[in-house]
Design a protein around this motif. Structure first.
Motif, PDB file in Angstrom:
ATOM      1  N   ALA A 152      44.501  32.151  47.495  1.00 11.28           N
ATOM      2  CA  ALA A 152      45.345  31.276  47.645  1.00 11.28           C
ATOM      3  C   ALA A 152      45.364  30.609  49.118  1.00 11.28           C
ATOM      4  O   ALA A 152      45.104  31.365  50.156  1.00 11.28           O
ATOM      5  CB  ALA A 152      46.726  32.020  47.555  1.00 11.28           C
ATOM      6  N   SER A 153      45.563  29.360  49.226  1.00  8.53           N
ATOM      7  CA  SER A 153      45.549  28.606  50.625  1.00  8.53           C
ATOM      8  C   SER A 153      46.657  29.045  51.545  1.00  8.53           C
ATOM      9  O   SER A 153      46.687  29.089  52.592  1.00  8.53           O
ATOM     10  CB  SER A 153      45.487  27.095  50.325  1.00  8.53           C
ATOM     11  N   ARG A 154      47.953  29.318  50.702  1.00  6.19           N
ATOM     12  CA  ARG A 154      49.097  29.747  51.147  1.00  6.19           C
ATOM     13  C   ARG A 154      49.596  30.894  50.442  1.00  6.19           C
ATOM     14  O   ARG A 154      49.908  31.056  49.344  1.00  6.19           O
ATOM     15  CB  ARG A 154      50.079  28.644  51.326  1.00  6.19           C
ATOM     16  N   THR A 155      49.896  32.230  51.242  1.00  5.15           N
ATOM     17  CA  THR A 155      50.378  33.383  50.445  1.00  5.15           C
ATOM     18  C   THR A 155      51.662  33.764  51.039  1.00  5.15           C
ATOM     19  O   THR A 155      52.032  33.788  52.275  1.00  5.15           O
ATOM     20  CB  THR A 155      49.273  34.319  50.785  1.00  5.15           C
ATOM     21  N   THR A 156      52.350  34.503  50.192  1.00  3.09           N
ATOM     22  CA  THR A 156      53.459  35.198  50.589  1.00  3.09           C
ATOM     23  C   THR A 156      53.404  36.488  50.125  1.00  3.09           C
ATOM     24  O   THR A 156      54.351  37.336  50.373  1.00  3.09           O
ATOM     25  CB  THR A 156      54.895  34.669  49.414  1.00  3.09           C
ATOM     26  N   GLU A 157      52.181  37.062  49.698  1.00  2.00           N
ATOM     27  CA  GLU A 157      52.194  38.488  49.181  1.00  2.00           C
ATOM     28  C   GLU A 157      50.740  38.998  50.152  1.00  2.00           C
ATOM     29  O   GLU A 157      49.987  37.908  50.603  1.00  2.00           O
ATOM     30  CB  GLU A 157      51.580  38.455  47.912  1.00  2.00           C
ATOM     31  N   ASN A 158      50.598  40.355  50.252  1.00  6.43           N
ATOM     32  CA  ASN A 158      49.169  40.816  50.599  1.00  6.43           C
ATOM     33  C   ASN A 158      48.213  40.173  49.693  1.00  6.43           C
ATOM     34  O   ASN A 158      48.547  39.928  48.581  1.00  6.43           O
ATOM     35  CB  ASN A 158      49.073  42.375  50.372  1.00  6.43           C
ATOM     36  N   LEU A 159      46.744  39.992  50.243  1.00  2.30           N
ATOM     37  CA  LEU A 159      46.041  39.277  49.761  1.00  2.30           C
ATOM     38  C   LEU A 159      44.817  40.276  48.994  1.00  2.30           C
ATOM     39  O   LEU A 159      44.560  41.349  49.442  1.00  2.30           O
ATOM     40  CB  LEU A 159      45.188  38.461  50.660  1.00  2.30           C
ATOM     41  N   PRO A 160      44.369  40.016  47.781  1.00  5.30           N
ATOM     42  CA  PRO A 160      43.581  40.816  46.949  1.00  5.30           C
ATOM     43  C   PRO A 160      42.076  40.549  47.613  1.00  5.30           C
ATOM     44  O   PRO A 160      41.312  39.775  46.984  1.00  5.30           O
ATOM     45  CB  PRO A 160      43.670  40.523  45.554  1.00  5.30           C
ATOM     46  N   LEU A 161      41.740  41.024  48.651  1.00  7.58           N
ATOM     47  CA  LEU A 161      40.433  40.949  49.223  1.00  7.58           C
ATOM     48  C   LEU A 161      39.341  42.061  48.729  1.00  7.58           C
ATOM     49  O   LEU A 161      39.364  43.162  48.939  1.00  7.58           O
ATOM     50  CB  LEU A 161      40.515  41.133  50.810  1.00  7.58           C
ATOM     51  N   ALA A 162      38.653  41.395  47.748  1.00  3.91           N
ATOM     52  CA  ALA A 162      37.690  42.127  46.923  1.00  3.91           C
ATOM     53  C   ALA A 162      36.614  42.823  47.664  1.00  3.91           C
ATOM     54  O   ALA A 162      36.255  42.192  48.550  1.00  3.91           O
ATOM     55  CB  ALA A 162      37.108  41.206  45.866  1.00  3.91           C
ATOM     56  N   THR A 163      36.469  44.071  47.357  1.00  4.60           N
ATOM     57  CA  THR A 163      35.410  44.823  48.198  1.00  4.60           C
ATOM     58  C   THR A 163      34.218  45.057  47.218  1.00  4.60           C
ATOM     59  O   THR A 163      33.233  45.481  47.673  1.00  4.60           O
ATOM     60  CB  THR A 163      35.955  46.196  48.544  1.00  4.60           C
ATOM     61  N   LYS A 164      34.206  44.595  45.947  1.00  5.81           N
ATOM     62  CA  LYS A 164      33.015  44.703  45.012  1.00  5.81           C
ATOM     63  C   LYS A 164      33.051  43.133  44.518  1.00  5.81           C
ATOM     64  O   LYS A 164      33.866  42.849  43.952  1.00  5.81           O
ATOM     65  CB  LYS A 164      33.324  45.839  44.036  1.00  5.81           C
ATOM     66  N   GLY A 165      31.857  42.525  44.643  1.00  2.00           N
ATOM     67  CA  GLY A 165      31.575  41.416  43.775  1.00  2.00           C
ATOM     68  C   GLY A 165      31.709  41.289  42.372  1.00  2.00           C
ATOM     69  O   GLY A 165      31.723  42.112  41.597  1.00  2.00           O
ATOM     70  N   ALA A 166      32.685  40.082  42.016  1.00  5.22           N
ATOM     71  CA  ALA A 166      32.904  40.035  40.602  1.00  5.22           C
ATOM     72  C   ALA A 166      31.813  39.371  39.752  1.00  5.22           C
ATOM     73  O   ALA A 166      31.644  39.856  38.640  1.00  5.22           O
ATOM     74  CB  ALA A 166      33.977  39.115  40.365  1.00  5.22           C
ATOM     75  N   VAL A 167      30.511  39.194  40.437  1.00  2.00           N
ATOM     76  CA  VAL A 167      29.473  38.573  39.669  1.00  2.00           C
ATOM     77  C   VAL A 167      28.285  39.619  39.444  1.00  2.00           C
ATOM     78  O   VAL A 167      27.904  40.060  38.595  1.00  2.00           O
ATOM     79  CB  VAL A 167      29.199  37.292  40.201  1.00  2.00           C
ATOM     80  N   ASP A 168      27.832  40.079  40.828  1.00  2.00           N
ATOM     81  CA  ASP A 168      26.804  41.143  40.557  1.00  2.00           C
ATOM     82  C   ASP A 168      27.000  42.375  41.409  1.00  2.00           C
ATOM     83  O   ASP A 168      26.307  43.223  41.569  1.00  2.00           O
ATOM     84  CB  ASP A 168      25.679  40.305  41.503  1.00  2.00           C
ATOM     85  N   GLY A 169      28.478  42.668  41.763  1.00  3.81           N
ATOM     86  CA  GLY A 169      28.758  43.800  42.455  1.00  3.81           C
ATOM     87  C   GLY A 169      28.234  43.934  43.623  1.00  3.81           C
ATOM     88  O   GLY A 169      28.206  45.282  44.123  1.00  3.81           O
TER      89      GLY A 169
END
Length: 991
Positions: free
Chosen positions: A369-386
């Protein structure tokens, strides 16, 4: 259905996968079809023939008789081209109105030929002759003849149901044809022939049922312009049809058995249509998250059954795509693979291309999200190739980075974000802040980076809670979301809002909404609502709802509980459950302090595979996923509660260091230590996500969930209960006399909805096997009243006065009134701003007087300024804030008085202390001054810009320190307010 060279006006083209060939021999014998006689019977021209050609809202009659049917609810996308044969895909979203003249009432002879395929058992009609929608056994319901291709009625489950109905006095008049079995695999032709007082039903040319009746067709044929419908039941509350229909014909005469066999589409035609339709549906099922078969990078769904047709899969290269659809991410070049599905209808082949992993693909798939009111879901594993992904932050105090030394806890869920993405929002009034986040992805020895600019929103305005809101549905026949609000800060004073009309009505997915749950965000300035995607009133039986129910939850967010928007920006739910699951019921969410995320939990059955063919271990259990924004969710779901016995409808409340969980025992009786079925039990744990495998009084709540009460409500209410809810009562609520009050509610689903108990947090926390909450003398159900009317499985939440008022008036949140008061200390003016709801006030105050003004920011509701000497009168105005939540206000004018100052000193005269006072007038007018001290008072006139001194004889050798008061008014002005202040007088000593 017609041959491939037939003219097909207006037929929509099916877009997916039809260029791929069907190979092998299509086996017709498995369909139990009857081949036409060697000398086919001459079949009369039908009065209407609908081969699913269409244009606009017209279903074309291709017989040449011009009797087009009128379509309602369908679009071009509702029509599929199955290898040259048009198919109308009824998805409980439309129907066709048949014109008069297809069948008349001059005699009882007629024929309807109907070619259909469906896997849905429901109370729905494939076709009906007759009109007049109404309840069972009423005159509003018209007389009719109908056919349901796959019924959910008792005695006809998964079979063809057909009947004739002519009301006779107090008798409903419906006579059903005997059950004769279900549909054949693929498309089946069902032909009903009326000849005199006999109805005969054929399945693919073979008789499966017959009925002798005494009714007259003349009593059934409507007098209006509508003869009947395709896909619409006349019984009020029945669902619209869910089926694929390829061909329908009508005759105003009775066909012979030979004519029935000769008229219907041939076995090869139906097999061809079935296979072509199957091809596209299989491909759509296969894709999952992949954009196309030539761009595959994640696992495929090689389903064991589609459209009721069993499939066996094989792969030309199992190391790249396995026979179960697992896609390798260790290849180094794009690799083609042929997947082959073998069925009773033949062989389907699909050419797929597996794309080699690309570290950048995982970065490109990240969306923040460009603007957030919540903690951010910073992925630690890629959604495409892992790929492995780590994050850095330009401002760790604002947004945390991935922790390289993160260690998962011994109990409960691991943080999928490894400590990253935790947001510290600026204080309310401080404004938003910007941060740059950098993701580094590493895969197969290659790395790449991508930066994301995110604005962290300041915290929202706080105000004390002043009331409550509720969301609920009302019955199995009214699956929409309703809301209510209290009349004030009394929990038992609910009234419907929005004029008692539904707040949200589903137009997507199953078109039913049940079990709404509202959660206030961790910072309190937003609300999320999740709901079950289920529509029993659409004709879904409870059996199919549990075995083949929705895998989605419906999710919205709001700041005022009036306007709700989808978190995913689409008019559809979000799939969070796995293909092998049977349903996704009663979703709720709760904030997890340890994970700094929301835990979304829901009840579900879980089958051994997506084919859902096993019948063992189908007890309901509870699963959970994590989310930070209610848009992205962890996957697959984690099994949270599985004791081997049915559990549903958990709700959670944290009290002190423990989470308390109320859940329904869905078993019919005692199970796993739970004393009674269909009632609520209570557990506690310090770890919200700790798994539960037993209902155990002696469990260690530091590591799992400990049972602390069971059979909590039925002994008091006399009813089975579900959908428990717990809400902390507001300060000032008359039901919260001790300040620790909670309202506990249970949905008595068979007796009018929620009933309430009032308890305390201490009482809940102290419950144990030896001293159970529900066995104490003060555990009593309240009398009926004070809750919304007929509230079924919903939720209750506290709100501040702004939101409460918005709900009551059903408007957006309006600014609350404010007051600005102004005082001074000398030339220092101080403004204090208070909001009518006693909440936060931020923004600026503008002080002004004569030609002077100055704007100052509020700090803790106040602002101060030094007023120039030339300013005689000051006004303070609160300017408001950019969010518009508190209205502007102005103070009364305040006189700043004269610009005077004074000094006090001592001198020794003849060994005695003499006190002298010097008064300086920096104002533009002369002042009459009264000086009052311990040794008397004197009056002075001090000219503009002058200093005048006076003395007081003390007649003492020493005097103590004290004060001298100065009172002054402008010379010549008796009505002006005085300027008064005090000056310190020092100690004097002439010894």
């Amino acid at each position: 259905m017609r041959s491939s060279n037939a003219h097909r006006p207006g037929a929509a083209r099916f877009s997916r996968g039809l260029a791929l060939s069907v190979t092998g021999v299509l086996v017709a014998s498995t369909l139990s079809l009857v081949a036409p006689a060697a000398h086919a019977a001459v079949v009369p021209t039908p009065t209407a023939h609908y081969d699913m050609s269409h244009t606009g809202t017209s279903l074309i009659d291709v017989s040449g008789n011009g009797r087009n049917a009128v379509l309602t609810g369908f679009t071009d996308a509702s029509f599929a081209d199955a290898g040259g044969d048009a198919v109308l895909r009824f998805k409980a979203d439309g129907y066709a109105a048949l014109p008069k003249g297809l069948v008349t009432g001059t005699d009882n002879d007629f024929t309807v030929e109907y070619t259909v395929a469906t896997q849905t058992s429901a109370n729905h009609f494939g076709w009906v002759i007759g009109d007049g929608v109404g309840p069972w056994n009423t005159t509003q319901l018209g007389n009719h003849i109908f056919l349901s291709p796959r019924s959910a009625q008792g005695g006809y489950t998964d079979q063809v149901l057909a009947a004739v109905r002519v009301k006779n006095g107090g008798d409903n008049g419906e006579t059903r044809m005997p059950a004769g079995g279900g549909l054949n695999p693929g498309f089946t032709t069902l032909t009903m022939v009326g000849a005199g007082n006999t109805l005969t039903l054929y399945r693919d040319g073979s008789v499966i049922s017959s009925l002798t009746h005494a009714d007259s067709l003349s009593s059934i044929i409507p007098s209006g312009n509508v003869l009947g419908y395709l896909g619409r039941s006349l019984y009020q509350g029945d669902a619209l049809l869910r089926a694929d229909v390829s061909d329908v014909k009508f005759w105003d005469s009775a066909l012979t058995a030979d004519q029935v066999a000769s008229s219907m589409p041939t076995a090869s035609q139906k097999s061809s249509t079935t296979s072509a339709l199957l091809r596209g549906d299989v491909e759509a099922t296969m894709l999952r998250a992949n954009p196309s078969l030539d761009n595959v990078s994640s696992d495929l769904n090689l389903a064991s059954s589609v459209n009721g047709v069993a499939l066996t899969w094989s792969s030309s290269d199992p190391s790249v795509v396995s026979n179960t659809g697992v896609v390798s991410r260790s290849i180094t070049t794009d690799t083609p693979v042929t997947l082959t599905a073998t069925s009773s209808l033949g062989v389907l082949t699909y050419e797929v291309t597996v794309i080699a992993p690309n570290v950048s693909a995982d970065l490109d798939a990240i969306s923040l999200a460009s603007r957030t009111t919540e903690n951010l879901p910073l992925a630690t594993k890629g959604a495409v190739d892992g790929a492995a992904i780590t994050w850095t932050s330009s401002d760790e105090a604002l947004v945390s980075a991935t922790k390289a030394d993160y260690v998962a806890p011994a109990v409960g869920a691991a943080d999928p974000f490894r400590g990253g993405g935790i947001v510290a929002r600026p204080a309310y009034g401080a404004g938003d802040a910007k941060v740059t986040l950098t993701a580094t992805a590493t895969l197969n020895g290659h790395s790449a980076q991508k930066t994301f600019e995110v604005t962290v929103a300041e915290k929202g305005r706080w105000a004390p809670d002043a009331g409550y809101a509720a969301a609920y549905f009302t019955s199995d026949g009214d699956e929409k979301i309703y809301q209510a609000a209290t009349n004030g800060n009394d929990f038992f004073s609910f009234s419907p809002v929005n004029g008692g009309q539904p707040v949200i009505t589903s137009t997507t997915d199953t078109k039913g909404l049940r079990d709404p749950y509202i959660l206030r965000s961790k910072d309190g300035d937003k609300y999320y609502m999740v709901a079950t995607d289920l529509c029993i009133s659409c004709g879904t039986g409870w059996g199919p709802a549990q075995s083949d129910g929705s895998l989605k939850i419906e999710v919205w967010e709001s700041t005022d509980l009036v306007t709700w928007t989808r978190t995913n920006g689409k008019n559809e739910g979000i799939t969070i459950n796995q293909p092998a699951a049977g349903m996704t019921w009663a979703p709720e969410a709760y904030w997890d302090d340890a994970l700094q995320s929301y835990v979304v939990h829901f009840s579900s059955r879980l089958y051994s595979s997506a084919s859902k063919t096993n019948s063992d271990n189908l007890h309901a259990r509870v699963f959970s996923v994590l989310t930070r924004d209610f848009t992205t969710f962890t996957y697959p779901p984690t099994e949270w509660q599985n004791t081997g016995f049915a559990r549903i409808d958990s709700t959670v409340q944290k009290i002190g260091d423990y989470y308390y969980r109320f859940t329904k025992n869905e078993e019919g009786g005692a199970a796993d230590g739970l004393e009674a079925g269909k009632d609520i039990f209570l557990e506690r744990s310090k770890v919200l996500t700790a798994p539960t495998t037993r209902s155990n009084w002696n469990a260690d709540p530091e590591k799992t969930w400990q049972l602390t009460d069971t059979n909590m409500t039925a002994l008091e209410t006399g009813q089975a209960g579900e959908g428990p809810q717990i809400v902390k009562l507001n300060e000032g609520d008359p039901n919260n006399t001790g300040g620790d009050g909670y309202a506990f509610l249970v949905d008595n689903f068979g007796a009018g909805g929620y009933r309430a108990f009032v308890t305390t947090g201490e009482a809940i926390a102290s419950s144990s096997q030896a001293d159970r909450l529900s066995r104490r003398a003060d555990w009593n159900v309240r009398p009926v009243g004070g809750l919304p009317a007929s509230p079924r499985h919903g939720s209750f939440v506290s709100v501040d006065q702004s939101v409460l008022t918005a709900m009551q008036n059903w408007t957006s949140v309006k600014a609350v009134a404010s007051t600005t008061s102004l005082t001074r200390e000398g030339r220092t003016a101080t403004a204090v701003v208070a909001a009518a709801d006693r909440g936060d006030v931020v923004g600026t105050v503008t002080f002004s007087g004569e030609s002077w003004s100055q704007t100052v920011g509020l700090d803790q509701h106040s602002a101060s300024v030094e007023v120039p000497a030339a300013v005689r009168t000051v006004t303070a105005r609160y300017d408001g804030y950019v969010d518009g939540r508190v209205a502007a206000s102005a103070s009364e004018p305040l006189s700043m008085g004269l610009a005077l100052s004074a000094t006090v000193g001592n001198r020794c005269v003849a060994g005695k202390v003499t006190q002298f006072v010097a008064v300086t007038n920096a104002d533009a007018v002369a002042a009459n001054v009264t000086v009052i001290g311990a040794f008397g008072q004197k009056k002075l006139t001090v000219g503009a810009g002058k200093t005048v001194s006076t003395t007081f004889s003390t007649r003492a050798r020493a005097v103590d320190a004290g004060t001298v008061s100065i009172d002054a008014v402008p010379k010549g002005t008796k009505q002006a307010p005085p300027t008064s202040f005090t000056v310190a007088a020092p100690r004097g000593n002439c010894r």
